[in-house]
Design an enzyme around this catalytic site. Structure first.
Site, mmCIF file in Angstrom:
data_model
loop_
_atom_site.group_PDB
_atom_site.id
_atom_site.type_symbol
_atom_site.label_atom_id
_atom_site.label_comp_id
_atom_site.label_asym_id
_atom_site.label_seq_id
_atom_site.Cartn_x
_atom_site.Cartn_y
_atom_site.Cartn_z
ATOM 1 C CG ASP A 217 -5.854 -0.581 -3.020
ATOM 2 O OD1 ASP A 217 -6.276 -0.324 -4.054
ATOM 3 O OD2 ASP A 217 -5.719 0.130 -2.327
ATOM 4 N NE ARG A 218 -12.076 1.237 -4.865
ATOM 5 C CZ ARG A 218 -12.674 2.287 -5.835
ATOM 6 N NH1 ARG A 218 -11.835 2.826 -6.892
ATOM 7 N NH2 ARG A 218 -13.952 2.251 -5.975
ATOM 8 C CB ILE B 48 4.864 -3.722 2.391
ATOM 9 C CG1 ILE B 48 5.161 -2.693 1.525
ATOM 10 C CG2 ILE B 48 4.645 -5.320 1.891
ATOM 11 C CD1 ILE B 48 6.558 -2.850 0.840
ATOM 12 N N GLY C 226 0.728 -1.200 0.060
ATOM 13 C CA GLY C 226 -0.010 -0.034 0.133
ATOM 14 C C GLY C 226 0.920 1.211 -0.199
#
Length: 241
Positions: free
Chosen positions: A99-100, A12, A8
């Protein structure tokens, strides 16, 4: 063994799964990506690794290089029109953050019904997943800490507040903290309205700020510590991944 890595903007997170359960996990600052090499020694050579990276190409390249030294078989999750029981209604599915997409896959595996998927980190994302597994769309807004930092950076007299949440704040520190939290909570609760009447609908919360939000939410919710990693594991186990 499968190693899932969530890179992110700020941190991490990684975890290793032996086919039955999560066995080992860790977290570090994204800026210190090279330190991931210290963890690699704990994993078998030729391990399967699946990565979600929203921290930019340089971080992705560093992770790839570090894993290659151990002979790992590496795949990077990219958003697509459909995967693991989730279908995307995004105008351009590939533009959705990895990520989403991982969190949506993890949510579908965990719940199997209508839910609101909230990832509360540097940014807060608020995504609708209906009972048929269709991602309807979602929001991106500055995360709680980013909101506080923006006020401190861009105003002359407002500090980086360390106050407390109050429904009716009576000092500046509490006013900033409460305002930033209310903005997050309001976005989440408004988005939840469209699925609130569906059986078993709930909000799934993950990310570093999730516990702060959970303390004040007025909708059904469930804290999920590793929702993105769960989604990566699900993806890794799917045919053709």
């Amino acid at each position: 063994m499968i190693v899932a890595i969530d890179a992110g903007n700020s941190r991490i997170k990684w975890a290793a799964h032996d086919g039955q359960r999560w066995q080992d996990r860790g977290v570090q600052a994204t800026a210190d990506v090279a330190r991931l090499a210290e963890d690699l020694g704990r994993w078998p050579e030729n391990v399967r690794a699946v990565v979600c990276n929203v921290a930019g190409k340089a971080v992705g390249d560093s992770i790839s290089s570090l894993l290659a030294r151990r002979g790992a078989r590496v795949s990077f999750l990219k958003a697509s029109a459909e995967a693991c029981g989730v279908r995307s209604s995004y105008e351009i599915p590939q533009q959705l953050g990895a990520d989403r997409w991982a969190a949506l896959i993890g949510a579908r595996a965990a719940l199997g019904g209508a839910c609101l998927v909230v990832c509360a980190g540097t940014a807060t994302t608020v995504d609708l997943l209906d009972a048929e597994g269709v991602f309807r769309g979602g929001l991106i807004l500055p995360g709680f800490d980013l909101m506080r930092a923006a006020l401190a950076r861009n105003t002359a007299q407002l500090p980086l507040a360390e106050g407390s949440y109050r429904e009716q704040p009576r000092n500046t520190m509490d006013a900033i903290v409460s305002g930033c939290l209310q903005a997050q909570l309001g976005a989440i609760e408004r988005m939840f309205r469209s699925i609130a009447d569906e059986p078993g609908a709930r909000c799934l919360l993950t990310g570093g700020t999730a516990p702060h939000l959970a303390a004040h939410l007025n909708i059904p919710f469930q804290l999920m510590d590793n929702l993105i990693l769960d989604g990566l594991l699900r993806f890794a186990a799917s045919p053709g991944s």
